[in-house]
Design a protein around this motif. Structure first.
Motif, PDB file in Angstrom:
ATOM      1  N   GLY A   1       8.200  -4.908   7.010  1.00  0.00           N
ATOM      2  CA  GLY A   1       7.328  -4.936   5.848  1.00  0.00           C
ATOM      3  C   GLY A   1       7.457  -3.700   4.979  1.00  0.00           C
ATOM      4  N   GLN A   2       8.301  -2.766   5.375  1.00  0.00           N
ATOM      5  CA  GLN A   2       8.508  -1.517   4.638  1.00  0.00           C
ATOM      6  C   GLN A   2       9.248  -1.775   3.334  1.00  0.00           C
TER       7      GLN A   2
ATOM      8  N   VAL B   1      16.834   3.422  -3.444  1.00  0.00           N
ATOM      9  CA  VAL B   1      17.026   2.691  -2.190  1.00  0.00           C
ATOM     10  C   VAL B   1      17.005   3.725  -1.075  1.00  0.00           C
ATOM     11  N   LEU B   2      16.238   3.462  -0.030  1.00  0.00           N
ATOM     12  CA  LEU B   2      16.193   4.389   1.096  1.00  0.00           C
ATOM     13  C   LEU B   2      17.599   4.602   1.649  1.00  0.00           C
TER      14      LEU B   2
ATOM     15  N   SER C   1       0.859  -1.185   0.000  1.00  0.00           N
ATOM     16  CA  SER C   1       0.000   0.000   0.000  1.00  0.00           C
ATOM     17  C   SER C   1       0.895   1.234   0.000  1.00  0.00           C
ATOM     18  N   ALA C   2       0.297   2.371  -0.230  1.00  0.00           N
ATOM     19  CA  ALA C   2       1.054   3.626  -0.246  1.00  0.00           C
ATOM     20  C   ALA C   2       1.777   3.861   1.078  1.00  0.00           C
ATOM     21  N   SER C   3       1.236   3.364   2.176  1.00  0.00           N
ATOM     22  CA  SER C   3       1.861   3.596   3.479  1.00  0.00           C
ATOM     23  C   SER C   3       3.225   2.925   3.626  1.00  0.00           C
ATOM     24  N   GLU C   4       3.548   1.977   2.749  1.00  0.00           N
ATOM     25  CA  GLU C   4       4.860   1.329   2.779  1.00  0.00           C
ATOM     26  C   GLU C   4       5.865   2.001   1.854  1.00  0.00           C
ATOM     27  N   LEU C   5       5.491   3.149   1.284  1.00  0.00           N
ATOM     28  CA  LEU C   5       6.329   3.789   0.268  1.00  0.00           C
ATOM     29  C   LEU C   5       6.833   5.169   0.684  1.00  0.00           C
TER      30      LEU C   5
END
Length: 142
Positions: A51-52, A74-75, A12-16
């Motif tokens: 899960g991120q 990549v973060l 979902s968008a919350s993981e982005l």
């Protein structure tokens, strides 16, 4: 531990959050999710514990002869750990049957992409920086 997937099924968008570091007008997580959904191929790197999504690579293609790798991100906290290399390796494997695979990058990144067999080339580009965050019609969802 980082795992890899090419599925958006549970994303979902919350993981982005946290991508497009340094962009003055970064796309929202909702626009980012749409970008991934509309890509020809994607590979995501996931932090197994949280899960991120911690990295991604996306390509667009005609599905016949050519593909363009539009994003490799990549973060910052996960950089220099081989995540980007694994994302690229997996993407190039997916695209190996095509005649040409291209990408644009800044000159300081050319050595990075050379390790994958990519060669330096000349190109042209047009950037509409006022549209950098994406289309106004994509709704923000969490």
């Amino acid at each position: 531990m980082v795992t890899y997937t090419d599925s958006l099924e549970s994303i979902s968008a919350s993981e982005l959050y946290g991508f497009f570091d340094g962009w003055p007008n970064p796309p929202s997580p909702s626009v980012h999710l749409e970008l991934l959904r509309n890509s020809y191929e994607i590979v995501l790197a996931l932090d197994e514990q949280t899960g991120q999504v911690v990295g991604f690579v996306a390509a667009i293609s005609d599905g016949v002869l050519s593909a363009y790798i539009s994003f490799l991100e990549v973060l910052p906290a996960y950089q220099d750990q081989g995540v980007g290399q694994e994302l690229m390796r997996r993407m190039l494997e997916k695209l190996q049957g095509l005649y040409m695979v291209d990408l644009l990058c800044d000159s300081e990144l050319q050595n990075y992409y050379a390790q994958f067999g990519m060669r330096t080339a000349n190109g042209m580009m047009l950037r509409n920086y006022d549209r950098q965050s994406g289309p106004k019609c994509v709704k923000e969802t969490r």
